[in-house]
Design an enzyme around this catalytic site. Sequence first.
Site, PDB file in Angstrom:
ATOM      1  N   ASP A   1       0.840  -1.196   0.000  1.00  9.43           N
ATOM      2  CA  ASP A   1       0.000   0.000   0.000  1.00  9.43           C
ATOM      3  C   ASP A   1       0.869   1.238   0.000  1.00  9.43           C
ATOM      4  OD1 ASP A   1      -2.182   1.679   0.187  1.00  9.43           O
ATOM      5  OD2 ASP A   1      -2.589   1.236   2.291  1.00  9.43           O
TER       6      ASP A   1
ATOM      7  N   GLU B   1      -2.759  10.214  -0.643  1.00  8.45           N
ATOM      8  CA  GLU B   1      -3.992   9.440  -0.797  1.00  8.45           C
ATOM      9  C   GLU B   1      -4.529   9.007   0.556  1.00  8.45           C
ATOM     10  OE1 GLU B   1      -6.447   5.767  -1.106  1.00  8.45           O
ATOM     11  OE2 GLU B   1      -4.515   5.990  -0.124  1.00  8.45           O
TER      12      GLU B   1
END
Lengths: 468, 468
Positions: free
Chosen positions: A293, A327
């Site tokens: 991630d 993000e």
Amino acid sequence: MFRPLLTLTGGLIAALAVSAAQAKPLTQEDLSVAEVLRDRALESSDAYSIVESLTVEVGPRPAGSEGDRRAVAWAQEKMKALGFDRVYTEQIEVPRWNRGHAHARVVAPFPQPLVVTSLGYSVGTPEGGLTAEIVEFADVEALIKAPARKVKGKIAFINKRMERARTGEGYGPAVGGRSKGMRAAAEKGAAALLIRSVGTDSDRFAHTGMMSINGVEGPVPALALSAPDANLLEAMLKRGKPVQVQLDVHNQHLEDGPSFNVIGEITGREKPEEVMIIGAHLDSWDESTGALDDGAGVAIVMETARLIAELPQRPRRTLRVVLYGAEEIGLVGAKQYVEAHRSELDNILAVSESDFGAGKIWRFDTRLPESKFAIADQMMQLLAPLGIERGNNKSSGGPDSSVFVAQGVPAFGLYQDGSDYFDYHHTPNDTLDKVDPKILQQNVAAWVVMSFLTVEMEGDLGRIPTDN
Amino acid sequence: MFRPLLTLTGGLIAALAVSAAQAKPLTQEDLSVAEVLRDRALESSDAYSIVESLTVEVGPRPAGSEGDRRAVAWAQEKMKALGFDRVYTEQIEVPRWNRGHAHARVVAPFPQPLVVTSLGYSVGTPEGGLTAEIVEFADVEALIKAPARKVKGKIAFINKRMERARTGEGYGPAVGGRSKGMRAAAEKGAAALLIRSVGTDSDRFAHTGMMSINGVEGPVPALALSAPDANLLEAMLKRGKPVQVQLDVHNQHLEDGPSFNVIGEITGREKPEEVMIIGAHLDSWDESTGALDDGAGVAIVMETARLIAELPQRPRRTLRVVLYGAEEIGLVGAKQYVEAHRSELDNILAVSESDFGAGKIWRFDTRLPESKFAIADQMMQLLAPLGIERGNNKSSGGPDSSVFVAQGVPAFGLYQDGSDYFDYHHTPNDTLDKVDPKILQQNVAAWVVMSFLTVEMEGDLGRIPTDN
């Protein structure tokens, strides 16, 4: 009643639909080139090298941090080295936060330490910590419904389990405790919020992640417990005596500061102003090297572009790789990108993002006007041999892509197997060893087929209905 | 050459062996009772309740700590509640140590944090920490062989991987770095020791554990890196530039203090002075609740005794459950037990310990005089249906039992499947969720067969050769 006429009209529509489906936007030559690219992807270990490089040479890179700054430099250098035609950054503004320590321990009736981590942008405890009784809730809705007198002065504990699924669909029902719990706890005068980690593992890692903080008056410390620690607290509570927990948390809120979207392009030979955006996010949480991630996503899209750049000629249109900043803390980079490029959105053929780890791609979703389904069908000819099935037309294109989709930009979604994604998600355990180099090749193979055919095809993908 | 005579002698010995094997020390009635006990064990969830209680109500219990003190009280109370005839403690003296913090980070060439933990009884760094270059060794032998000038002032990094095996046999070849590394590093003037964790997982947990510290002059900080962090350091070193690491470690050595062996007995009806000792260790490392190491063992032996205590009559001899103190820091409780009871060792029929987690028992080892193999063969009639095969006669009986075995006391070893034991061993991740209640029942079923038949049989098990 004009049934015959209606039937005739229905038949006409059906005939038109068949004709649209039969109009094949991709030539046999396009498909042949895509097949070569796909097979090269299956041989190349370059994507793995990219994620290895990012995790080893940069590591953690939370938005606005020193690591983020180094990641931005790394990404530009890497894109240049990989043969991108144009590499540049666009500055964004991000809220910044430094994690300090988070210590928790049961002080009564069974004294022992608990493994916790602060949720993103949590405040700390008062100097010296705080001690309060635990009050348990099955989920965030139960906390929201609870009378304030039940919560006031206590530590609200949201004990909601997340279900494992290949699609990751257990995340939605579980994540509310993290995103909305602190606000609810603060409103009711709780001393703090503790949640069972939003994750599917049973390891002693607490899962961090963002929460809604805007406009919360008097925010309180918000922490996640690892699953075994949530079990422990649950078992203590079942014994019926009040459970007292001591928290000692220190975090630091900093002034807003700069981060960057990093952008690299393979410039189109015929219509350079028309672009497909493939993306991933460059930032990570601070406790891991962000291999899944979203290091894997960064590697997949960079390697996809590199393979296309190696072709003897540039594709018809531009392939733009956007590595979004910030993000994790609310799609900040994507939102500011769309805002800054609002006038150019019509030139964006489609968007897609890789941000669901490094599992095998098993499904190909789209968000296309129905009249454009034919291209997806043609892509499927090359995706099916990779073990990928055709999915639905409800793809968001990925978290950052969803901001474009909301504006009518079509999207593709290559859905990864996320069965174990939430074992590692937002924990210190999101590290390179969780990335399987073979599976990463399969990912790139699918991405290069989808990306090349989109920038090479005749025609465009139209627009999709917007959210509002 | 007197071959015929030799052959005859050989034949005679063989005949005698057969005869010994045919002399069945266990009656059909004994076996029937054992079968009932076994089947009750397969139905009971009491062992799981015991390990649940220990992990929830006590938690971490390192030797000589407040948690240890609570564990000792817990164990006595629990034994009394379970119907033991006699419950008592025997004080032992233990070295004490408090873990403080252990922070490590690469400062060059790729700054990022590392997950580490202090090895047991490690000293701390000087105030403000230390920064030094990493020098890598394949194993502890390579460090021992290295010239001091290569190590002096640096952080020695032992990067030895442990192999996974059902038997746990990868542990021996890997553990030297932990047990002997600090001594070697200190002798060569290293600034500190870092080792790749002795474990089989790829999770971001560092594995602690004891090291040899006696007589080390000028001990240096000794830390384990999690496997992903060892990979990270390895990847940085491969890039060829000097790798500088900063360590900031604080631990506290305390004066020796008291701990206890906790002992509970089911008193024999005919020969109460003759005992079988079944054991486990009560202490744990400080970072976990010690569910596998050794809460499961504590539960298995306590539940074994409880089942036998439920019979309408006491067994012929005494079954003594010994929960050893301070096993983790060098079998301290077992050594002091044997020392204190040296004159009674001849009355100890056999010893056995459960200290290898909570995996399925798959093999039954012994350490018996050959003339006593028949009892093991008879036990196998009831163990085989549990999926257990007959193993070898080299059992140590378990870590604490080995101290008795060295003095000639026979031993039994019910070997658990340890395939994943070293995923959790000595990490914070050794928690209750790793214990499978069904498999725990199978464990108790095997233990109750072995234990009951040993205390009920006719005759004894003789003595085995001592180590010296």
